[in-house]
Design an enzyme around this catalytic site. Structure first.
Site, PDB file in Angstrom:
ATOM      1  N   VAL A 156      51.260  47.746  50.485  1.00  0.00           N
ATOM      2  CA  VAL A 156      51.256  46.706  51.512  1.00  0.00           C
ATOM      3  C   VAL A 156      51.697  45.388  50.881  1.00  0.00           C
ATOM      4  O   VAL A 156      51.214  45.023  49.818  1.00  0.00           O
ATOM      5  CB  VAL A 156      49.844  46.523  52.108  1.00  0.00           C
ATOM      6  CG1 VAL A 156      49.828  45.418  53.136  1.00  0.00           C
ATOM      7  CG2 VAL A 156      49.341  47.828  52.706  1.00  0.00           C
ATOM      8  N   CYS A 157      52.631  44.715  51.524  1.00  0.00           N
ATOM      9  CA  CYS A 157      53.086  43.399  51.054  1.00  0.00           C
ATOM     10  C   CYS A 157      52.995  42.426  52.206  1.00  0.00           C
ATOM     11  O   CYS A 157      53.209  42.790  53.353  1.00  0.00           O
ATOM     12  CB  CYS A 157      54.539  43.452  50.609  1.00  0.00           C
ATOM     13  SG  CYS A 157      54.819  44.255  49.048  1.00  0.00           S
TER      14      CYS A 157
END
Length: 108
Positions: A106-107
């Site tokens: 996840v970014c």
């Protein structure tokens, strides 16, 4: 995934779980293809992300990277804004790509 290619953003993956193949030449070629001139601060971040991944098996969080930048560099404005100035399309994700390691799940 097997095989590798500088044009493939997932070229870092290995079938045997070993250390992903990488060299600074790979990072330089990717940056050049993206139109980015790598400064010393870019190189610091690329090396930091790679070192963190090799030590912990995961890319660093943004706040970990900012804290390390404050400790390890002479950057007077060590902040997430600084990281985004280095890699506007997502500092950690882009640095992972250049460092030859898988991006975070996840970014932001």
């Amino acid at each position: 995934m097997s095989g590798s290619s500088l044009s493939d953003p997932d070229f870092v993956r290995t079938d045997d779980g070993g250390e992903p193949p990488w060299s600074e030449r790979h990072a330089w070629a990717l940056a050049r293809a993206d139109g980015i001139e790598l400064s010393e601060l870019h190189w610091w971040m690329i090396r930091f992300v790679r070192r963190h991944w090799l030590d912990y098996g995961t890319p660093p969080l943004m706040r970990v990277t900012v804290a390390a930048m404050r400790r390890e560099t002479a950057e007077t404005d060590a902040s997430s804004r600084t990281l985004y100035r280095l890699f506007a399309d997502g500092p950690i994700k882009t640095a992972c790509r250049y460092a030859g390691v898988p991006p975070p799940d996840v970014c932001i």
